[in-house]
Design a protein around this motif. Structure first.
Motif, PDB file in Angstrom:
ATOM      1  N   ARG A 279      41.562  50.322  37.120  1.00 43.20           N
ATOM      2  CA  ARG A 279      40.494  49.548  36.468  1.00 43.20           C
ATOM      3  C   ARG A 279      41.068  48.224  35.995  1.00 43.20           C
ATOM      4  N   VAL A 280      40.335  47.141  36.238  1.00 39.92           N
ATOM      5  CA  VAL A 280      40.840  45.870  35.701  1.00 39.92           C
ATOM      6  C   VAL A 280      40.633  45.896  34.180  1.00 39.92           C
ATOM      7  N   LYS A 281      41.558  45.237  33.460  1.00 41.25           N
ATOM      8  CA  LYS A 281      41.500  45.339  31.992  1.00 41.25           C
ATOM      9  C   LYS A 281      40.343  44.545  31.430  1.00 41.25           C
ATOM     10  N   LYS A 282      40.001  43.458  32.094  1.00 37.66           N
ATOM     11  CA  LYS A 282      38.853  42.645  31.678  1.00 37.66           C
ATOM     12  C   LYS A 282      38.108  42.336  32.969  1.00 37.66           C
ATOM     13  N   TRP A 283      36.786  42.493  32.990  1.00 38.04           N
ATOM     14  CA  TRP A 283      36.050  42.444  34.258  1.00 38.04           C
ATOM     15  C   TRP A 283      35.684  41.027  34.700  1.00 38.04           C
ATOM     16  N   ASN A 284      35.884  40.021  33.844  1.00 37.16           N
ATOM     17  CA  ASN A 284      35.559  38.659  34.290  1.00 37.16           C
ATOM     18  C   ASN A 284      36.728  37.721  34.000  1.00 37.16           C
ATOM     19  N   LYS A 285      36.813  36.718  34.825  1.00 36.66           N
ATOM     20  CA  LYS A 285      37.886  35.731  34.645  1.00 36.66           C
ATOM     21  C   LYS A 285      37.425  34.411  35.256  1.00 36.66           C
ATOM     22  N   ASN A 286      37.627  33.340  34.565  1.00 32.59           N
ATOM     23  CA  ASN A 286      37.323  31.986  35.066  1.00 32.59           C
ATOM     24  C   ASN A 286      35.944  31.874  35.729  1.00 32.59           C
ATOM     25  N   GLY A 287      34.970  32.571  35.182  1.00 39.12           N
ATOM     26  CA  GLY A 287      33.608  32.421  35.701  1.00 39.12           C
ATOM     27  C   GLY A 287      33.233  33.385  36.810  1.00 39.12           C
ATOM     28  N   ALA A 288      34.164  34.271  37.209  1.00 40.05           N
ATOM     29  CA  ALA A 288      33.832  35.279  38.243  1.00 40.05           C
ATOM     30  C   ALA A 288      33.805  36.657  37.596  1.00 40.05           C
ATOM     31  N   LEU A 289      32.891  37.499  38.083  1.00 42.90           N
ATOM     32  CA  LEU A 289      32.735  38.851  37.535  1.00 42.90           C
ATOM     33  C   LEU A 289      33.049  39.870  38.619  1.00 42.90           C
ATOM     34  N   LEU A 290      33.786  40.927  38.266  1.00 33.65           N
ATOM     35  CA  LEU A 290      34.032  42.025  39.218  1.00 33.65           C
ATOM     36  C   LEU A 290      33.154  43.208  38.853  1.00 33.65           C
ATOM     37  N   LEU A 291      32.651  43.884  39.872  1.00 25.64           N
ATOM     38  CA  LEU A 291      31.857  45.093  39.654  1.00 25.64           C
ATOM     39  C   LEU A 291      32.178  46.122  40.737  1.00 25.64           C
TER      40      LEU A 291
END
Ligand SMILES: Cc1cc2nc3c(=O)[nH]c(=O)nc-3n(C[C@H](O)[C@H](O)[C@H](O)COP(=O)(O)OP(=O)(O)OC[C@H]3O[C@@H](n4cnc5c(N)ncnc54)[C@H](O)[C@@H]3O)c2cc1C
Length: 407
Positions: A279-291
């Motif tokens: 699991r990624v520790k934080k789901w968003n970075k620099n304006g992109a979201l992971l799902l």
């Protein structure tokens, strides 16, 4: 430059569903899928009531849309060839456990979404890189055989599965859960004589286990859970040898069936799946979201991956549709990303906690397992234990949290 409100990388169940909801709500959306043919991508097909509910909400009815699926009406558990129990699981008894063709389901979702002019499907295009504006992700570069295309969006969503390009390029920080197993998948004709109807079974033997599910093409899908990294050796030994090993430890009727399949060349080519749970520790970075699997890669335990991805799509739509319809700024979008993660994290965490148990359990000392199984056999006879297990299965089938499409 092609300009969109939302750019979704990955046309698996999660990405396709999110694109459908966005498009039907008037959001200008691009969906990118590297495969031209959905059947080229092997993925989980276990559809739980929690996932079926999402399909119902987006207007995809398996029955009227002619999507092939098979209901599983009984689960049997064997140990070293002997039946040790067939737990009474409510949702299976009610015919709520389906194995649904993913290529057909995805084609149907895309077909329905294509009715909307604000939807563009880039089929057979691979998303190769992210594009930035002022250090924030503002789009993706995609490529097929002969052209590069640049797509820009107010949001970029990585729904691109376990090998996610978006996750890799942004170097998301990941929490990994050790997985001691790989799964060797193959199909054989459904063994009607051994288990009539539509019955699934687990066959356990020391240091290993088979998960056998009746599937929609009149076949039995067999997943053989093996210690990770051991496939090379099995492959060298050859199919005859490893099938012989499975036969020796299987119930008699299934062993005979496998022999007939081997003699008549009816065992499909095996496919090895590395079990991954992270699991990624934080789901968003620099304006992109992971799902979906890109944010939290699921293993096969409990048939959850497809359903969790569908439910991620609903929660994401609930938060982003209102913002994408207006001129929301990047702060609002980032805040919405955080809310999506917060709303999904509990369920994902609980499912991954359950998924981390069984593989370890299989590989415990073979003498210990010989001691444990007679006890389990007795335990199955107690109704109270069955009822407790039912509560657990209820969450696995219906979901741990309430997820409802609200936009
Ligand atoms: C081999 C295998 C077997 C599985 N078995 C089970 C099971 O038995 N039970 C279960 O519950 N779960 C299983 N899973 C997990 C389940 O399939 C996933 O949890 C679920 O499909 C996640 O959905 P998703 O939409 O997030 O991602 P995916 O279904 O993985 O879809 C991602 C999509 O993105 C596309 N893509 C990836 N990179 C790019 C790119 N750069 N550009 C464009 N497109 C891209 C891929 O082609 C794919 O179609 C399995 C997964 C695999 C890989």
């Amino acid at each position: 430059m092609n300009t969109f409100d939302a750019v979704i990388v990955g046309g698996g169940p999660g990405g396709a569903t999110l694109a459908n909801i966005f498009a039907s709500r008037g959001i200008k959306v691009a969906l990118i899928e590297r495969q031209k043919d959905f059947s080229k991508e092997f993925r989980g097909e276990a559809l739980m009531p929690s996932g079926k509910e999402v399909l119902d909400q987006i207007g995809v009815d398996l029955d009227t849309e002619n999507i092939k699926y098979r209901k599983i009406d009984q689960l049997n558990i064997f140990y070293k060839g002997a039946l040790i129990g067939n737990p009474d699981i409510e949702f299976i008894k009610e015919g709520q456990f389906r194995w649904a063709s993913q290529p057909q389901l995805l084609e149907k979702i895309i077909e329905k979404t294509s009715d909307f002019k604000n939807f563009k499907f880039f089929r057979g295009f691979k998303a190769e890189d992210l594009i930035y504006e002022n250090d924030r992700v503002s789009g993706v570069r995609i490529r097929n055989m002969d052209e590069d295309i640049f797509l820009s969006g107010k949001v970029v969503i990585g729904f691109d599965g376990r090998s996610s390009m978006v996750r890799r390029k942004l170097d998301f920080s990941i929490e990994k859960f050790h997985q001691p197993a790989d799964v060797l998948w193959f199909k054989v004709p459904y063994p009607k004589k051994f288990i009539p109807g539509s019955q699934a079974f687990f066959s356990l033997f020391p240091m290993s286990m088979l998960v056998c599910i009746p599937v929609y093409d009149q076949k039995l899908q067999v997943g053989w859970v093996i210690p990770s990294g051991s496939y090379g050796e099995l492959k060298q030994q050859g199919k005859e040898k490893w099938v012989e090993f499975i036969r020796k430890n299987s119930p008699k009727g299934f062993s005979e069936h496998l022999k007939a399949c081997l003699d008549n060349n009816k065992i499909s080519d095996p496919f090895i799946l590395k079990m991954t749970l992270d699991r990624v520790k934080k789901w968003n970075k620099n304006g992109a979201l992971l799902l979906g699997d890109a944010a939290h890669t699921m293993n096969a335990v409990g048939g959850q991956g497809l359903n969790i991805a569908l439910r991620d799509a609903v929660v994401c739509a609930n938060h982003l549709v209102p913002l994408l319809k207006t001129d929301a700024d990047t702060k609002d979008l980032d805040f919405a990303f955080e809310k999506i993660e917060k709303e999904r994290l509990n369920e994902v965490r609980q499912v991954q906690e359950i998924q981390s148990r069984p593989p370890k359990f299989i590989f415990i000392n073979k003498y210990l397992i010989d001691l444990i199984f007679p006890i389990i056999k007795i335990i199955f006879k107690f109704r109270i234990i069955n009822r407790l297990a039912d509560k657990e299965f209820d969450k696995i089938s219906k979901g741990f949290d309430k997820v409802k499409l609200e936009v």
